[in-house]
Scaffold this motif. Structure first.
Motif, PDB file in Angstrom:
ATOM      1  N   CYS A 172       0.872  -1.133   0.169  1.00  0.00           N
ATOM      2  CA  CYS A 172      -0.006   0.052  -0.061  1.00  0.00           C
ATOM      3  C   CYS A 172       0.981   1.094  -0.089  1.00  0.00           C
ATOM      4  CB  CYS A 172      -1.150   0.046   1.119  1.00  0.00           C
ATOM      5  SG  CYS A 172      -2.218  -1.394   1.172  1.00  0.00           S
ATOM      6  N   THR A 173       0.424   2.211  -0.580  1.00  0.00           N
ATOM      7  CA  THR A 173       1.160   3.671  -0.486  1.00  0.00           C
ATOM      8  C   THR A 173       0.874   4.360   0.433  1.00  0.00           C
ATOM      9  OG1 THR A 173      -0.575   4.669  -1.785  1.00  0.00           O
ATOM     10  CG2 THR A 173       1.119   3.489  -3.206  1.00  0.00           C
ATOM     11  N   ILE A 174       1.441   5.453   0.846  1.00  0.00           N
ATOM     12  CA  ILE A 174       1.481   6.556   2.052  1.00  0.00           C
ATOM     13  C   ILE A 174      -0.038   7.199   1.520  1.00  0.00           C
ATOM     14  CG2 ILE A 174       1.925   8.637   2.742  1.00  0.00           C
ATOM     15  CD1 ILE A 174       4.957   7.884   2.295  1.00  0.00           C
ATOM     16  N   TYR A 175      -0.463   7.678   0.465  1.00  0.00           N
ATOM     17  CA  TYR A 175      -1.639   7.965  -0.032  1.00  0.00           C
ATOM     18  C   TYR A 175      -2.783   7.185   0.557  1.00  0.00           C
ATOM     19  CZ  TYR A 175      -5.750   9.346  -2.815  1.00  0.00           C
ATOM     20  OH  TYR A 175      -7.025   9.644  -2.949  1.00  0.00           O
ATOM     21  N   GLU A 176      -2.695   5.507  -0.021  1.00  0.00           N
ATOM     22  CA  GLU A 176      -3.877   4.778   0.122  1.00  0.00           C
ATOM     23  C   GLU A 176      -4.182   4.637   1.475  1.00  0.00           C
ATOM     24  OE1 GLU A 176      -3.042   2.089  -3.847  1.00  0.00           O
ATOM     25  OE2 GLU A 176      -2.013   1.533  -1.913  1.00  0.00           O
ATOM     26  N   LEU A 177      -3.136   4.363   2.410  1.00  0.00           N
ATOM     27  CA  LEU A 177      -3.270   4.078   3.785  1.00  0.00           C
ATOM     28  C   LEU A 177      -3.960   5.093   4.530  1.00  0.00           C
ATOM     29  CD1 LEU A 177      -0.301   1.754   4.880  1.00  0.00           C
ATOM     30  CD2 LEU A 177      -2.561   0.965   4.573  1.00  0.00           C
ATOM     31  N   THR A 178      -3.142   6.487   4.276  1.00  0.00           N
ATOM     32  CA  THR A 178      -3.793   7.772   5.096  1.00  0.00           C
ATOM     33  C   THR A 178      -5.183   7.941   4.661  1.00  0.00           C
ATOM     34  OG1 THR A 178      -1.552   8.592   4.952  1.00  0.00           O
ATOM     35  CG2 THR A 178      -3.224  10.257   5.109  1.00  0.00           C
ATOM     36  N   LYS A 179      -5.501   7.852   3.387  1.00  0.00           N
ATOM     37  CA  LYS A 179      -6.821   8.305   3.087  1.00  0.00           C
ATOM     38  C   LYS A 179      -8.018   7.148   3.573  1.00  0.00           C
ATOM     39  CE  LYS A 179      -9.856   8.867  -0.745  1.00  0.00           C
ATOM     40  NZ  LYS A 179     -10.498   8.678  -2.330  1.00  0.00           N
ATOM     41  N   LEU A 180      -7.492   5.984   3.910  1.00  0.00           N
ATOM     42  CA  LEU A 180      -8.435   4.714   4.312  1.00  0.00           C
ATOM     43  C   LEU A 180      -8.605   5.262   5.739  1.00  0.00           C
ATOM     44  CD1 LEU A 180      -9.727   2.076   4.238  1.00  0.00           C
ATOM     45  CD2 LEU A 180      -7.614   1.000   4.684  1.00  0.00           C
ATOM     46  N   PHE A 181      -7.330   5.514   6.571  1.00  0.00           N
ATOM     47  CA  PHE A 181      -7.377   5.694   7.866  1.00  0.00           C
ATOM     48  C   PHE A 181      -8.181   6.973   8.198  1.00  0.00           C
ATOM     49  CE2 PHE A 181      -5.655   8.272  11.415  1.00  0.00           C
ATOM     50  CZ  PHE A 181      -5.557   7.352  12.300  1.00  0.00           C
ATOM     51  N   VAL A 182      -8.108   8.236   7.253  1.00  0.00           N
ATOM     52  CA  VAL A 182      -8.862   9.471   7.634  1.00  0.00           C
ATOM     53  C   VAL A 182     -10.215   9.115   7.494  1.00  0.00           C
ATOM     54  CG1 VAL A 182      -8.936  12.006   7.013  1.00  0.00           C
ATOM     55  CG2 VAL A 182      -6.880  10.537   7.402  1.00  0.00           C
ATOM     56  N   VAL A 183     -10.798   8.425   6.278  1.00  0.00           N
ATOM     57  CA  VAL A 183     -11.925   8.259   6.278  1.00  0.00           C
ATOM     58  C   VAL A 183     -12.742   7.746   7.353  1.00  0.00           C
ATOM     59  CG1 VAL A 183     -13.849   7.013   4.696  1.00  0.00           C
ATOM     60  CG2 VAL A 183     -11.943   8.600   3.663  1.00  0.00           C
ATOM     61  N   LYS A 184     -11.957   6.581   7.743  1.00  0.00           N
ATOM     62  CA  LYS A 184     -12.604   5.597   9.003  1.00  0.00           C
ATOM     63  C   LYS A 184     -12.904   6.600   9.927  1.00  0.00           C
ATOM     64  CE  LYS A 184     -11.488   1.101   7.418  1.00  0.00           C
ATOM     65  NZ  LYS A 184     -12.794   0.379   7.439  1.00  0.00           N
ATOM     66  N   ILE A 185     -11.877   7.364  10.421  1.00  0.00           N
ATOM     67  CA  ILE A 185     -12.030   8.115  11.593  1.00  0.00           C
ATOM     68  C   ILE A 185     -13.203   9.206  11.471  1.00  0.00           C
ATOM     69  CG2 ILE A 185     -10.757   9.706  13.280  1.00  0.00           C
ATOM     70  CD1 ILE A 185      -9.877   6.873  13.194  1.00  0.00           C
ATOM     71  N   LEU A 186     -13.233   9.717  10.390  1.00  0.00           N
ATOM     72  CA  LEU A 186     -14.219  11.008  10.152  1.00  0.00           C
ATOM     73  C   LEU A 186     -15.529  10.657   9.437  1.00  0.00           C
ATOM     74  CD1 LEU A 186     -11.752  13.591   8.491  1.00  0.00           C
ATOM     75  CD2 LEU A 186     -12.419  13.578  10.937  1.00  0.00           C
ATOM     76  N   ARG A 187     -15.621   9.383   9.238  1.00  0.00           N
ATOM     77  CA  ARG A 187     -17.091   9.112   8.722  1.00  0.00           C
ATOM     78  C   ARG A 187     -17.945   9.427   9.565  1.00  0.00           C
ATOM     79  NH1 ARG A 187     -17.691   9.164   3.949  1.00  0.00           N
ATOM     80  NH2 ARG A 187     -16.314   7.317   3.378  1.00  0.00           N
ATOM     81  N   PRO A 188     -18.270   9.405  10.844  1.00  0.00           N
ATOM     82  CA  PRO A 188     -19.201   9.803  11.972  1.00  0.00           C
ATOM     83  C   PRO A 188     -19.630  11.322  11.743  1.00  0.00           C
ATOM     84  CG  PRO A 188     -17.991   8.358  12.859  1.00  0.00           C
ATOM     85  CD  PRO A 188     -17.074   8.653  11.789  1.00  0.00           C
ATOM     86  N   PHE A 189     -18.651  11.887  11.279  1.00  0.00           N
ATOM     87  CA  PHE A 189     -18.880  13.553  10.989  1.00  0.00           C
ATOM     88  C   PHE A 189     -19.383  14.052   9.721  1.00  0.00           C
ATOM     89  CE2 PHE A 189     -15.907  12.610  14.444  1.00  0.00           C
ATOM     90  CZ  PHE A 189     -16.665  12.982  15.694  1.00  0.00           C
ATOM     91  N   GLU A 190     -19.598  13.256   8.927  1.00  0.00           N
ATOM     92  CA  GLU A 190     -19.983  13.629   7.473  1.00  0.00           C
ATOM     93  C   GLU A 190     -21.086  14.492   7.633  1.00  0.00           C
ATOM     94  OE1 GLU A 190     -19.131  14.055   4.121  1.00  0.00           O
ATOM     95  OE2 GLU A 190     -18.630  11.844   3.953  1.00  0.00           O
ATOM     96  N   GLY A 191     -21.100  15.661   6.868  1.00  0.00           N
ATOM     97  CA  GLY A 191     -22.161  16.647   7.105  1.00  0.00           C
ATOM     98  C   GLY A 191     -23.445  16.069   6.259  1.00  0.00           C
TER      99      GLY A 191
END
Length: 210
Positions: free
Chosen positions: A191-210
């Motif tokens: 996995c690339t830095i981009y792929e892992l970071t995006k996956l991580f951030v999405v999982k953490i922030l999904r509950p705050f989706e407007g």
């Protein structure tokens, strides 16, 4: 510090840091010496000691510069976007980090050496940029995810920054490491830095989706 203008002093420091960064692309931290760095500058090796007392101070200055560049990208995200979805923000944050491989490598592999062998004033200067990075991320979260409270933002920071300290080994492997994993029958998917970071951030922030 040698006599001369502040502009000259900063230019000399930048040349030393550039030399260090260039060497770090192909050599290990422990293998690089002040002599190696001096050989890639336009002035004598001994002159380096007018600006940095140890090679660790040079590397710490490189890490500080990497944070400064990252912060500039984070501020640009906040400045140029009126709103972002979770996926949109995760994408842009991940893009900023895929440009900062040197920063992530230094954080993961050499932080204790750099901090332990640098003068306190150099360490304080770096810590100020580290604090600025925390604030830049917080500002993005406040703007794009207004439903996040103070504790939510703090929890995100507590999750993100330890993640950043560990992401490099998962995305960058030597041939020897790859061979060892093959022989050990490790089920590894690159996995690339981009792929892992995006996956991580999405999982953490999904509950705050407007």
């Amino acid at each position: 510090m040698p006599k001369g203008s502040e502009e000259l002093t900063n230019a000399r420091k930048e040349e030393i840091i550039n030399a260090c960064a260039s060497l770090y692309e192909t050599m290990g931290f422990k293998d690089i010496t002040i002599r190696d760095i001096g050989a890639k500058t336009s002035f004598t090796r001994t002159s380096i000691y007018n600006y940095f007392q140890t090679k660790e101070e040079i590397f710490l200055a490189l890490l500080e510069r990497e944070h400064r560049l990252w912060i500039a990208d984070l501020k640009e995200i906040a400045r140029t976007n009126s709103s972002l979805s979770v996926d949109g923000f995760a994408d842009k944050l991940a893009r900023t980090l895929e440009k900062r491989g040197c920063m992530l490598k230094l954080m993961c592999m050499n932080l204790y050496d750099m901090e332990g062998n640098s003068r306190i004033e150099n360490l304080v200067s770096f810590k100020k940029e580290y604090a600025n990075a925390l604030r830049a991320i917080s500002c993005c979260l406040e703007k794009f995810f207004p439903s996040m409270g103070v504790n939510d933002i703090q929890e995100f920071l507590y999750a993100l920054f330890p993640f950043l300290f560990g992401i490099y080994p998962y995305t960058s492997h030597t041939e020897k490491q790859m061979e060892a994993m093959r022989l050990a029958h490790v089920d590894y998917v690159h996995c690339t830095i981009y792929e892992l970071t995006k996956l991580f951030v999405v999982k953490i922030l999904r509950p705050f989706e407007g």
